[in-house]
Design a protein around this motif. Structure first.
Motif, PDB file in Angstrom:
ATOM      1  N   SER A   1     -33.883-104.263 -28.945  1.00  0.00           N
ATOM      2  CA  SER A   1     -33.906-105.559 -28.326  1.00  0.00           C
ATOM      3  C   SER A   1     -33.802-105.559 -26.676  1.00  0.00           C
TER       4      SER A   1
ATOM      5  N   ALA B   1     -33.044-107.535 -19.578  1.00  0.00           N
ATOM      6  CA  ALA B   1     -33.021-109.003 -18.973  1.00  0.00           C
ATOM      7  C   ALA B   1     -31.788-108.833 -18.173  1.00  0.00           C
ATOM      8  N   ARG B   2     -29.961-108.438 -18.839  1.00  0.00           N
ATOM      9  CA  ARG B   2     -28.764-109.052 -18.173  1.00  0.00           C
ATOM     10  C   ARG B   2     -29.136-107.762 -16.956  1.00  0.00           C
TER      11      ARG B   2
ATOM     12  N   GLU C   1     -32.922-107.859 -24.591  1.00  0.00           N
ATOM     13  CA  GLU C   1     -31.779-108.264 -23.679  1.00  0.00           C
ATOM     14  C   GLU C   1     -30.896-107.591 -22.725  1.00  0.00           C
ATOM     15  N   GLU C   2     -31.028-105.854 -22.971  1.00  0.00           N
ATOM     16  CA  GLU C   2     -29.922-105.226 -22.027  1.00  0.00           C
ATOM     17  C   GLU C   2     -30.433-105.153 -20.486  1.00  0.00           C
TER      18      GLU C   2
ATOM     19  N   ARG D   1     -38.873-111.376 -26.482  1.00  0.00           N
ATOM     20  CA  ARG D   1     -38.214-111.999 -26.998  1.00  0.00           C
ATOM     21  C   ARG D   1     -38.192-112.519 -28.423  1.00  0.00           C
TER      22      ARG D   1
END
Ligand SMILES: [Fe+2]
Ligand SMILES: [Fe+2]
Length: 316
Positions: free
Chosen positions: A150, A155-156, A152-153, A220
């Protein structure tokens, strides 16, 4: 906005800063009057990826993430990292050192260099994380070997670290030099290094934007998620550059290494009030870090050098 039918030479003529983009895509010069599409085809580069990068930030441009090649984007990002770390930052360091040490060789000059070195280390860490952690995962994804990664981590984390450090700290240095550094003589060199810092900052901001708005959404999509390339814009309104007496007291506390609680106790304020003052100071001066505030405080004679903890002076 450029299209695949435009001439590559026109693009360079109109926006010479795009030479860096060509170089990061390993495009060989000598392309005559050929179109962007033709040059990309001959040099085995995906034209959509090239155009997405070139048109980034242009009004009316909304890159179609679906057609971007993640692999080629990673090559581009790696080459950009090498440029920042091996060329841009060392060149600024050399000039900065010559400009500040020759002009006014004192503790403030050394602190500025120490500040810059700490900043460079942080940029190195930031880029090493991308190259050693993020890109290998994405490469495995592309090979179909790791379907559960992922983004996402990253991205954050990436939005926070770019906003808070990689861009903000170099902005601080620029502000310190422009507004608060007492330069004497050797101005040409100082102006020249400032020019380089501005160029570097713009280039790096675009790099971060590319990662946030192109690379991350494209990864993504690889993993079946939506592109979600929404961008936050949080530039605040202009504020007056005048500190109150209370804010100056708080800066003194910060540069002496005191915590918010200790500052609050010493000034008979609540911690909440100190936090609010610190936010106002950061907004007014556009300096957020204790190291940056320390340089400001020394230059403006709010504190004496002897009052400082060694971590800010590079004496440790
Ligand atoms: Fe990067
Ligand atoms: Fe980054």
């Amino acid at each position: 906005m450029y299209t695949s039918a435009d001439r590559m030479s026109e693009l360079v003529e109109e926006r010479y800063e795009l030479l860096r983009v060509l170089s990061r895509f390993n495009i060989a010069l000598g392309f005559g009057d050929k179109s962007i599409e033709c040059v990309c085809r001959e040099q085995q580069l995906d034209v959509n990826t090239f155009l997405a990068v070139v048109n980034m930030g242009e009004s009316g441009s909304s890159p179609s993430i679906e057609s971007v090649s993640v692999r080629e984007l990673m090559t581009y990002l790696r080459n950009a990292h090498a440029y920042f770390l091996d060329f841009s930052l060392p060149m600024i360091r050399r000039k900065l050192s010559e400009a500040v040490l020759t002009a006014v060789e004192n503790e403030v000059s050394r602190m500025i260099l120490h500040y810059f070195d700490a900043y460079t280390d942080e940029v190195k860490r930031h880029m090493a994380y991308e190259e050693q952690e993020v890109f290998p995962h994405v490469e495995a994804l592309l090979r179909g070997e790791q379907e559960d990664y992922s983004i996402e981590e990253f991205a954050r984390q990436h939005r926070v670290s770019d906003d808070d450090y990689v861009i903000a700290r170099i902005t601080e240095l620029k502000n310190i030099l422009i507004k608060y550094y007492p330069s004497e003589g050797k101005n040409e060199l100082l102006y020249s290094v400032l020019f380089d810092v501005f160029t570097y900052q713009r280039d790096l901001a675009m790099h971060c934007r590319l990662e946030n708005e192109l690379f991350i959404p494209a990864v993504r999509l690889l993993t079946g998620g939506g592109a979600d390339c929404s961008v936050k814009d949080e530039h605040s309104a202009e504020v007056k550059d005048v500190l109150s007496a209370r804010e100056r007291d708080i800066i003194i506390g910060v540069v002496k290494g005191m915590t918010n609680k200790e500052i609050a106790d010493s000034l008979f304020l609540s911690v909440h009030t100190v936090t609010t003052h610190r936010k106002n100071i950061a907004r007014k001066l556009r300096i957020h870090s204790p190291a940056g505030l320390t340089i400001y405080a020394i230059v403006n004679k709010l504190v004496a050098l002897g009052d400082l903890p060694d971590i800010y002076t590079g004496r440790v």
